[in-house]
Design a protein around this motif. Structure first.
Motif, PDB file in Angstrom:
ATOM      1  N   ASN A 164       0.823  -1.204   0.000  1.00 45.00           N
ATOM      2  CA  ASN A 164       0.000   0.000   0.000  1.00 45.00           C
ATOM      3  C   ASN A 164       0.862   1.260   0.000  1.00 45.00           C
ATOM      4  N   ASP A 165       1.929   1.259   0.803  1.00 48.05           N
ATOM      5  CA  ASP A 165       2.819   2.431   0.854  1.00 48.05           C
ATOM      6  C   ASP A 165       3.473   2.675  -0.503  1.00 48.05           C
ATOM      7  N   PHE A 166       3.831   1.601  -1.175  1.00 47.93           N
ATOM      8  CA  PHE A 166       4.448   1.734  -2.501  1.00 47.93           C
ATOM      9  C   PHE A 166       3.452   2.311  -3.506  1.00 47.93           C
ATOM     10  N   LEU A 167       2.218   1.817  -3.482  1.00 45.99           N
ATOM     11  CA  LEU A 167       1.211   2.283  -4.436  1.00 45.99           C
ATOM     12  C   LEU A 167       0.846   3.746  -4.197  1.00 45.99           C
ATOM     13  N   MET A 168       0.913   4.190  -2.948  1.00 41.85           N
ATOM     14  CA  MET A 168       0.469   5.552  -2.609  1.00 41.85           C
ATOM     15  C   MET A 168       1.552   6.604  -2.813  1.00 41.85           C
ATOM     16  N   CYS A 204       9.606   3.192  -4.236  1.00 44.37           N
ATOM     17  CA  CYS A 204      10.124   2.056  -5.002  1.00 44.37           C
ATOM     18  C   CYS A 204      10.142   0.824  -4.107  1.00 44.37           C
ATOM     19  N   ILE A 205      10.221  -0.330  -4.710  1.00 40.84           N
ATOM     20  CA  ILE A 205      10.422  -1.572  -3.966  1.00 40.84           C
ATOM     21  C   ILE A 205      11.676  -2.239  -4.511  1.00 40.84           C
ATOM     22  N   VAL A 206      12.380  -2.963  -3.650  1.00 41.71           N
ATOM     23  CA  VAL A 206      13.619  -3.624  -4.043  1.00 41.71           C
ATOM     24  C   VAL A 206      13.584  -5.073  -3.563  1.00 41.71           C
ATOM     25  N   TRP A 221      17.766  10.697 -10.060  1.00 38.20           N
ATOM     26  CA  TRP A 221      16.390  10.326  -9.740  1.00 38.20           C
ATOM     27  C   TRP A 221      16.326   9.807  -8.302  1.00 38.20           C
ATOM     28  N   GLU A 222      15.682  10.578  -7.458  1.00 32.72           N
ATOM     29  CA  GLU A 222      15.550  10.194  -6.052  1.00 32.72           C
ATOM     30  C   GLU A 222      14.253   9.406  -5.855  1.00 32.72           C
ATOM     31  N   MET A 223      14.337   8.350  -5.066  1.00 33.12           N
ATOM     32  CA  MET A 223      13.152   7.559  -4.733  1.00 33.12           C
ATOM     33  C   MET A 223      13.298   6.992  -3.332  1.00 33.12           C
ATOM     34  N   VAL A 224      12.183   6.683  -2.720  1.00 31.96           N
ATOM     35  CA  VAL A 224      12.155   6.204  -1.339  1.00 31.96           C
ATOM     36  C   VAL A 224      11.808   4.720  -1.330  1.00 31.96           C
ATOM     37  N   VAL A 225      12.566   3.941  -0.572  1.00 36.16           N
ATOM     38  CA  VAL A 225      12.283   2.507  -0.445  1.00 36.16           C
ATOM     39  C   VAL A 225      11.021   2.334   0.394  1.00 36.16           C
ATOM     40  N   ARG A 226       9.967   1.832  -0.236  1.00 33.15           N
ATOM     41  CA  ARG A 226       8.700   1.620   0.459  1.00 33.15           C
ATOM     42  C   ARG A 226       8.430   0.150   0.760  1.00 33.15           C
TER      43      ARG A 226
END
Length: 385
Positions: free
Chosen positions: A125-129, A134-136, A163-168
């Motif tokens: 859910n956190d990734f979709l929102m 991102c997921i790894v 490109w910055e992204m947060v591991v969700r």
């Protein structure tokens, strides 16, 4: 039993020579098994591909994009259950040495098509929102020590910029064969940025992932999809996920063939070495064989002794090599996880290792057996050496 005891005692009459021969066979068998495992792993991605997933790409090449507007038309094809899309991003983390696969995808539909990527409900859910989430994979996260909430910066190559992204979320594979060294992030994040920077590259995807109801529908669905876009500005090529993977494998097939040839050459070389060892042993014991004949031993008895010793030494080395294959494979899987998501030795490989060792023993024992069995008593008693 008497003959078997005789064989065992003969094996260790020259301990150093026997030990070196056993070790040589073991190393050759170990190398043979690891090389065969490597070749098998090269094709494993295609072998474990889903039969209910298709890949639609540009018919010219994967590097040419497709319009995102194709989505609804593909979704309307009979037999299609779900459709997702994405782009190969090709971003670099730290530098070129730290390579791993990273894709920009439509997250909800992509995860639906790949149920083998296991995430907790909260992480999903956190990734979709989170548009910048991102997921790894679990192995990728362990390699770099990433945790949920960490910020990752990828340097774009195909799509320049940082490109910055947060591991969700950190996904785990449903099976050991599931790739756990992938990073997935939102296609919308990529597309919205492109609209601001390079508008002509926006609203384009590199591939569509298509789910079908049943594997037997895949050929008809593929033909229908390609027929819809025939004679368009961006014609499509739709193929099974297995065929898609095999198209990449075929680019390096010559390397795999070379590795297979090397694995067979390793066995051939140790076969020659073992044959030379057994020939030397038989030559040294010529007088003994002649003496045994005078005591009533027949040619068949001598042949059994010589041939049995050759096979026993090779099998001993083969079993040792087969046993060592497992810790060697575990070490490779641990130390080289960046290149091999798993390094599992199959039963077939172990069987081939034992058969290869047996072949070495049989071939290397043929000439010494013939020479010892056919020696004349008088000539043997006069032999010095």
């Amino acid at each position: 039993m008497f003959m078997l005891k005789f064989i065992v005692r003969n094996m260790f009459r020259h301990k150093l020579r026997s030990i070196l021969t056993v070790v040589g066979v073991a190393v050759a068998v170990l190398a043979f098994g690891l090389l065969r495992t490597l070749v098998g792993l090269w094709y494993s991605g295609a072998e474990h591909a889903s039969a209910t997933r298709l890949v639609t790409r540009n018919s010219i090449s994967l590097i040419f994009p497709l319009p995102v507007s194709y989505l609804d038309r593909i979704r309307g094809v009979p037999g299609v259950t779900s459709v997702s899309y994405g782009n190969w991003f090709g971003g670099i983390y730290i530098d070129e040495k730290h390579f791993f696969a990273n894709y920009a995808v439509q997250p909800a539909s992509y995860l639906e098509l790949y149920p083998e990527f296991r995430l907790s409900a909260k992480e999903r859910n956190d990734f979709l929102m989170d548009r910048k989430g991102c997921i790894v994979g679990n192995k990728l996260a362990k390699t770099y020590g990433w945790k949920v909430g960490d910020i990752i910066t990828l340097k774009g190559t195909i799509y320049p910029g940082n490109w910055e992204m947060v591991v969700r979320g950190i996904y785990r594979g449903a099976e050991k064969t599931t790739e756990e060294r992938i990073l997935l992030f939102h296609w919308d994040y990529l597309n919205e940025t492109l609209k601001k920077t390079v508008a002509r590259r926006a609203d384009q995807v590199g591939f569509y992932m298509v789910g079908v109801k049943k594997p037997e529908l895949a050929p008809d669905v593929a033909l229908t999809i390609d027929g819809i876009f025939k004679n368009s500005l961006a014609e499509t090529l739709t193929e099974t996920e297995k065929a898609f993977h095999m198209s990449f494998v075929s680019m390096t097939e010559a390397i795999m063939v070379a590795i297979q040839i090397v694995s067979y050459m390793v066995i051939a070389i140790i076969m020659v070495v073992a044959a030379n060892t057994m020939a030397m042993t038989a030559r040294e014991r010529t007088a003994e064989y002649a003496t045994l004949k005078t005591l009533g031993f027949k040619a068949g008895h001598l042949g059994f002794l010589i041939f049995g010793e050759s096979v026993a030494i090779s099998l001993f080395g083969g079993v040792l090599g087969a046993v060592c294959t497992f810790p060697a494979a575990l070490w490779i899987e641990t130390q080289l996880a960046q290149y091999f998501p798993y390094f599992s030795v199959s039963r077939e490989t172990i069987t081939l290792e034992i058969l290869a060792a047996l072949l070495v023993g049989v071939v290397s024992g043929i000439f010494p057996t013939w020479r010892g069995a056919t020696i004349k008593v008088a000539a043997g008693l006069r032999h010095i050496g």
